[in-house]
Design a protein around this motif. Sequence first.
Motif, PDB file in Angstrom:
ATOM      1  N   UNK A  41     -31.222 -62.129   1.497  1.00  0.00           N
ATOM      2  CA  UNK A  41     -30.592 -61.520   2.668  1.00  0.00           C
ATOM      3  C   UNK A  41     -31.569 -61.398   3.837  1.00  0.00           C
ATOM      4  N   UNK A  42     -32.869 -61.218   3.514  1.00  0.00           N
ATOM      5  CA  UNK A  42     -33.847 -61.034   4.595  1.00  0.00           C
ATOM      6  C   UNK A  42     -34.319 -62.353   5.178  1.00  0.00           C
TER       7      UNK A  42
ATOM      8  N   UNK B 298     -26.313 -57.169   3.381  1.00  0.00           N
ATOM      9  CA  UNK B 298     -25.972 -57.661   4.715  1.00  0.00           C
ATOM     10  C   UNK B 298     -27.094 -58.555   5.248  1.00  0.00           C
TER      11      UNK B 298
ATOM     12  N   UNK C 149     -28.950 -59.566   8.448  1.00  0.00           N
ATOM     13  CA  UNK C 149     -29.080 -59.076   9.822  1.00  0.00           C
ATOM     14  C   UNK C 149     -29.480 -60.192  10.782  1.00  0.00           C
TER      15      UNK C 149
END
Lengths: 201, 633
Positions: free
Chosen positions: A94-95, A117, A119
Amino acid sequence: MITFTINDQKVTAGKGWTVLETAREYGIEIPTLCHHPAVKPSGACRLCMVELKDGDWSKLVASCIYPVAEGINIYTETPRVHNVRRWILEMLLASCPASPEISALAEAHGVISTRFKIHDPSQNCMICGLCQRICEEVVGLSAIAVVDRGVHKKVGSPFMRPTDVCVACGCCLTVCPTGAMQNIFDTVRGEPKMPLTQLAM
Amino acid sequence: MHDNALAVESESLCLRSLDDLNRFRKQIMDKRDPDQPEIVVCHGTGCLANGSAEVSEAIRSALEASGIDAKVFPGIKTTGCQGFCSHGPLVVIRPQGIFYQNVKPKDAKEIIEKTIVQGDIVKRLLYKNPTDGKKILHEQDIPFYKRQTRVVLHNIGKIDPTDICDTIASGGYQALAKALTTMTPEQVVTEIEISGLRGRGGAGFPTGRKWRSALNAIEKKGRPVYVVVNGDEGDPGAFMDRTIMEGDPHAVLEGLILGAYALGANKGYLYVRAEYPLAIKHLTIAMEQARAYGLLGDNILNSGFSFDARINRGAGAFVCGESTALFTSIEGNPGNPRPKYVRSVEEGLWGRPTVLNNVETWANIPLIVNKGGDWYAAIGVPHSTGTKVFSLVGKVNNVGLVEVPMGVPLSTIVEDIGGGVPGGAPFKAVQTGGPSGGCIPYELKDTPVDFDSLTKAGSMMGSGAMIVMDNRDCVVDVGRYFLRFLEEESCGKCMPCRLGLSRMREILDNFSEGKGSEKDIEDLLSLSKAIQDSALCALGSSAPNPVLTTLNYFKDEYLAHVTRQKCPAGVCKNLITYQIDPDVCTGCTACAKQCPVSCIAGEKKKPHAIDTSLCIRCGICMDTCKFNAVNVI
């Protein structure tokens, strides 16, 4: 020589070796991201966690920095180890969604999707710090810094101001596991003393 | 400070022996008149913020203006934090111990005229016991103080921390003189071992054992060895160490010098938070004075032992309180923990054997050396000896600093000393150990407060912050608060901590909005376990504790958020609705006047109503209503 076991297999290591070095010597796979033989281990990515057991007692240690000792029992594929790997990889997916290297590593460990999520879909830097360490330890310049702390941590130049300390040696680009340095490089480097194109010639 | 002047008169201040120290102490005592009244004004950070500097100034002026007979002229003394912070500024008249609270500068004249001149009491300034409504005259009769055992804090509130003579008069540096003249370093270490003292910084490692391991490491590696004070207190709600450094800086210093003597160290560091300016000031003054009197520096008390120390101001990061991060910070590098499986006693500051202890631990050392390890071990319970200082904050009547023997039940601290939750309801939980600790629910209120029992309950002693919560505190919100704090304060180096804490918070954010499922709770548990197992330092590995303990004790409240979209405590804004009970509402219009979005309507003297479509759920109406007509559903 120091004798101990990894996954119940008897192994021997030299004095001062780490568990990871010994495992690699024996072809036992332990995943890593922030480890590179050219620089000192930093223990940042925690992917190399292994379980140290003594009877009923056990704890996880970072194999890249854990010094070998006579008679210890190390296990590299236990439920606790897998749980750590799974979550770190799932969070990295995700990162750093833009990194095919991380996706491939995650997939190799059975992590194919993330519950978290995303980002920044273009992000591929996981702040392993290899660029900064190679610049400081091998090149001897410290043109790159890992600045700020906590969730605000990022890779840049000291005080986030472009620096002319950089000699464009490219070591950071070489060791970067995800190619993220290519995007950061220009923000680190100030007015070049010598244009990159000329250096390449 | 007049005692100082006395010493300055003599040509050399330097004390050269135990006899010298005792002679000097007697000299100070002889100059004092035990019957002379003393007006003690608390100058702790809490009281100063409430205006106690103006109070002491006003008292000084009022005293000068009163023209009292010089023979009984009272002294004015400003001290460190007296502990009862929620009632400051505090003024105590000694020797009687008359206790005035919430004193304003305008009260000064009355205090002088009535109490000092006429010997009368200013009744309105007395403390009123909330349980029976009776006013209490003397400091020692107030339940908040009465049930405490002040050992480490024995001097605080009594001495002027900026005057070494006051410290010496109350027995300061006696332990140092005793050790240097009659004890070998080995005997000092043995005495600490006997005492059973465990580190007050959080983990509770036995101090004697730490010192012994350091001695073993020194045997292998030789000297230099360093002694370091960890004064980087940063837990939300914690101010024990600050108070000790501000109120009795010489105790910390004396402890450090004793440790240095025991280990053969000649150099020490005091790592103090930069946000503690008063502590830094008082420690700096203390060190200057100690040097001037030959108690610090070369050839201390002519014993041949030399030791000096310096203050390092903290680098502004919570993580610098972690031992290895603290060392890298002193060395001039960013405060990142070191990835090492070598203990600090072997390889600490500058790679040398180092003993790092917390402020309160160091402040215990002179007491142990003076009175003996057996004396200390008799206080508290086995395996958790001595006393512990707690800062009691949150939803509790008596906010302040509390010192009790180890092993007293949690309820004694919160209910008997703290006076319980305002309004009389039972507390919901107490968060001990700051962001690394956990919540202990009301059902476990009889848990003895000692290292092992708290750990067994899933929390930890930590440095001693106790945050009391009542039924209007939401556990999901508490978890989010601590995670947000640590997200910012973690060094960010290792991935489980940097990524994991914000992802945990993300899951909790969803809960607070009523999103989420039971599967998310399972994920939260599993992710917490991964972080505990893999983080680089104790900040990360203990960070999931508040969430894990609340999940353990208050799972229903989590479930209410995710399955019923309700926040039982009425905190999570997306899950609550404010409502006015028409049967209770008197139509006073107070809430309507305060509402920032004007969503409360109704005729005067008739029940009002809230337009929930406009309401931003700020809760001002609820706080404003004097009739408890506003409810959360």
